[in-house]
Design a protein around this motif. Structure first.
Motif, short mmCIF file in Angstrom:
data_model
loop_
_atom_site.label_atom_id
_atom_site.label_comp_id
_atom_site.label_asym_id
_atom_site.label_seq_id
_atom_site.Cartn_x
_atom_site.Cartn_y
_atom_site.Cartn_z
N PRO A 1 24.01 20.45 4.79
CA PRO A 1 24.21 21.71 4.07
C PRO A 1 22.90 22.13 3.39
O PRO A 1 21.98 21.33 3.29
CB PRO A 1 25.28 21.35 3.03
CG PRO A 1 25.22 19.87 2.87
CD PRO A 1 24.67 19.31 4.14
N PRO A 2 22.82 23.38 2.94
CA PRO A 2 21.60 23.79 2.24
C PRO A 2 21.43 22.99 0.95
O PRO A 2 22.40 22.54 0.37
CB PRO A 2 21.85 25.28 1.94
CG PRO A 2 23.30 25.50 2.13
CD PRO A 2 23.81 24.45 3.04
N PRO A 3 20.19 22.78 0.51
CA PRO A 3 19.96 22.02 -0.72
C PRO A 3 20.72 22.66 -1.89
O PRO A 3 20.76 23.88 -2.00
CB PRO A 3 18.45 22.13 -0.94
CG PRO A 3 17.88 22.51 0.38
CD PRO A 3 18.94 23.28 1.09
N PRO A 4 21.32 21.85 -2.73
CA PRO A 4 22.16 22.38 -3.81
C PRO A 4 21.35 22.85 -5.02
O PRO A 4 21.54 22.37 -6.13
CB PRO A 4 23.06 21.19 -4.17
CG PRO A 4 22.22 19.99 -3.85
CD PRO A 4 21.35 20.37 -2.69
N PHE A 5 20.45 23.78 -4.80
CA PHE A 5 19.62 24.27 -5.90
C PHE A 5 20.44 25.05 -6.91
O PHE A 5 21.44 25.71 -6.55
CB PHE A 5 18.54 25.22 -5.36
CG PHE A 5 17.42 24.52 -4.66
CD1 PHE A 5 16.67 23.56 -5.31
CD2 PHE A 5 17.09 24.86 -3.36
CE1 PHE A 5 15.62 22.93 -4.67
CE2 PHE A 5 16.04 24.24 -2.71
CZ PHE A 5 15.31 23.26 -3.36
N THR A 6 19.99 25.04 -8.14
CA THR A 6 20.51 25.98 -9.12
C THR A 6 20.09 27.38 -8.67
O THR A 6 18.98 27.55 -8.17
CB THR A 6 19.89 25.71 -10.50
OG1 THR A 6 19.94 24.32 -10.74
CG2 THR A 6 20.62 26.47 -11.59
N GLU A 7 20.96 28.33 -8.87
CA GLU A 7 20.63 29.68 -8.42
C GLU A 7 19.35 30.17 -9.06
O GLU A 7 19.12 29.97 -10.24
CB GLU A 7 21.77 30.64 -8.78
CG GLU A 7 22.65 30.88 -7.59
CD GLU A 7 23.35 32.23 -7.63
OE1 GLU A 7 24.56 32.19 -7.43
OE2 GLU A 7 22.68 33.27 -7.84
#
Lengths: 199, 334
Positions: free
Chosen positions: A48-54
């Motif tokens: 999945p895409p990296p779980p960055f903070t928005e």
């Protein structure tokens, strides 16, 4: 450890010849001789895409190459205050993992830059055993198809890269205790006899 | 226990060819066990059963035959139906359930694939007892919410005692898990290669499929619960009342031998999510586990993750001494 594996194969050998009279056409255990191949190194891994903070990525929005890099060990003040390193922090600091030249990338010990979409390669440098298990599907989690396309959760989907210890969770509710007719409601049943013959 | 020696012990309760109605009567005294609150319903059911038996729709007994009488094939076992009969059978079920739940319900017939033997491995060094799997299973497999049916039970055990069913606790409550000093052993159907439940069924309503999944023909099950007493893992569950599934939560992707809505008076259990795994997907519990403790795949495929686990980790099975030969393995992933 070996012993238990061996005894397991014994079990499978039995499984192989354990006849299934009603399903003669059923598959038979193929035997315990095939060694499982080490996961291929060029295996395509879907994550999945990296779980960055928005809003935090791209990092170079703020980390302009003009801005001097500050490699000093310190508490973050003007940004990233929430990041407090609890990950081998006596020996590591931010730029051991994050590239100083290109903040949108991670870097390995070799200097090779790695995208955040492949952060597992960074983790794998120091946690080779877990990395190997992850690639084989034994550590971490896969979803999708057992016989086809699957997605692997990134290490950082479960472990915060900065404080990777897995945090305790609130459990879902306990099951209700089964009740029996001859008991007033609310009285605990001799549950196991009906629901779980575990004795 | 519920299964009295005289009535069904050792298969003396009639062979597989015995008409279901007789077998049902023979085992019927087990119903004394039903909760008292059901008394009235029970009487009603008995009357229906009697009429049913007259009408010859024996297999539908437990569920109340009125819902199934329109099915021309209900007198046969699922396994004896021809391909056309199966198609007609599930078409009927689809109509019935679609009307009942007000949405299109699929009742699949996906068959076992050649070269596939399903296996499961659970990492007890990771499991934290959060019970996410329990409720994901309920949702996926249309288990009754009230009365509550759970196919997965998570047993809390003490690290000091090790694996010890006598002191296991399925009812633990905690603000957060894992609780210090404890570890967790989720238990569902172990999909035995040598399943005692199958042997104990007096009417042949449960069997092992070629891909290793033990399934139940709900329309043939007489509700005698012999299989429940035969199962050493407590993995089979009985519908004491009409199962209740909220319409909005009902999962419309079902399989005829799996998560299609069940009726009162039949036994049910984990099928490895047959409706998913026969389409190549992972079971629901595998995909929900937050710690990634659950592994699933084809035991015949050397590159599957279950094979990797079997070959590289310390593995054990529950109650191995009973020679049930589970295809559900527990391992230490450390």
């Amino acid at each position: 450890m070996r012993t238990s594996i061996v005894s397991l194969w014994g079990l499978f050998a039995m499984l192989a010849c354990g006849c299934q009279p009603d399903h003669g056409e059923g598959p038979l255990w193929s035997g315990g001789t095939t060694a499982s191949p080490a996961p291929a190194s060029d295996m395509e891994i879907e994550v999945p895409p990296p779980p960055f903070t928005e809003g935090v990525f791209p990092c170079t929005d703020c980390h302009d190459p003009e801005i001097p890099v500050n490699a000093r060990r310190r508490a973050m003040k003007t940004a990233h205050q929430e990041i407090v390193l609890e990950h081998d922090q006596e020996h590591r600091w931010c730029l051991d993992c994050h590239s100083a030249e290109n903040r949108d990338k991670l870097h390995l010990a070799s200097g090779e830059l790695v995208d955040f979409t492949e952060s597992y390669r960074l983790c794998g440098q120091c946690h080779g055993d877990k990395y190997r298990d992850w690639r084989a599907g034994a550590h971490g989690r896969r979803s999708g198809n057992w016989d086809g396309k699957k997605t692997y959760l990134l290490c950082v989907n479960c472990h915060n890269a900065h404080a990777p210890a897995f945090r305790p969770l609130k459990p879902k509710p306990a099951p209700r205790r089964p009740q029996r007719a001859d008991q007033p409601s609310g009285a605990p049943a001799e549950s196991a006899s009906q629901e779980g013959a575990h004795q | 226990m519920s299964c009295k020696q005289g009535s069904c012990g050792g298969g003396s309760c009639g062979g597989a060819d015995r008409p279901a109605a007789e077998a049902a009567t023979a085992c019927h005294d087990d119903r004394d066990w039903a909760p008292a609150s059901e008394g009235i319903v029970e009487n009603e059911a008995s009357r229906r059963e009697f009429l049913c038996a007259l009408a010859g729709c024996a297999a539908a007994l437990a569920g109340g035959c009125s819902e199934i009488t329109h099915t021309p094939f209900f007198q046969k076992r699922f396994r004896e139906l021809s391909a056309e009969e199966r198609a007609a059978f599930v078409a009927d079920l689809e109509r019935e359930h679609s009307a009942r739940f007000h949405k299109p319900v699929k009742v699949g017939l996906q068959e076992a694939k050649e070269g596939v033997l399903f296996g499961y491995a659970l990492d007890i060094s990771r499991c934290i007892g959060c019970r996410r799997c329990v409720y994901a299973c309920v949702d996926e497999n249309n288990q009754s919410r009230d009365p509550q049916v759970h196919w997965i039970r998570v047993l809390e055990m003490e690290k000091e005692k090790g694996i010890d069913f006598a002191h296991a606790n399925a009812y633990y409550e905690a603000d957060t898990v894992p609780r210090p000093g404890h570890f967790y052993v989720p238990v569902a159907c172990q999909q035995c290669e040598n399943p005692p439940c199958v042997k104990s069924c007096p009417v042949g309503a449960t069997w092992k499929e070629p891909d290793g999944i033990v399934v139940i023909d709900y329309d043939w099950c007489i509700g005698c619960r012999c299989c429940m007493s035969a199962c050493p893992y407590g993995a089979r569950h009985f519908n004491w009342k009409e199962p209740e599934i909220p319409e909005a939560e009902m999962n419309p992707n079902t399989h005829a031998l799996g998560n299609r809505p069940r009726m009162k008076g039949v036994v049910e259990k984990c099928t490895f999510c047959i409706q998913r795994v026969r389409d190549g997907r992972y079971p629901a519990c595998v995909e929900v586990c937050p710690v990634g403790a659950r592994k699933f795949g084809n035991l015949l495929d050397p590159s599957s993750e279950v094979r990797y686990v079997l070959e590289h980790k310390r593995v054990f099975v529950l109650k191995g001494e009973l020679n049930t030969r589970p295809k559900f393995f527990y391992f230490y992933g450390l």
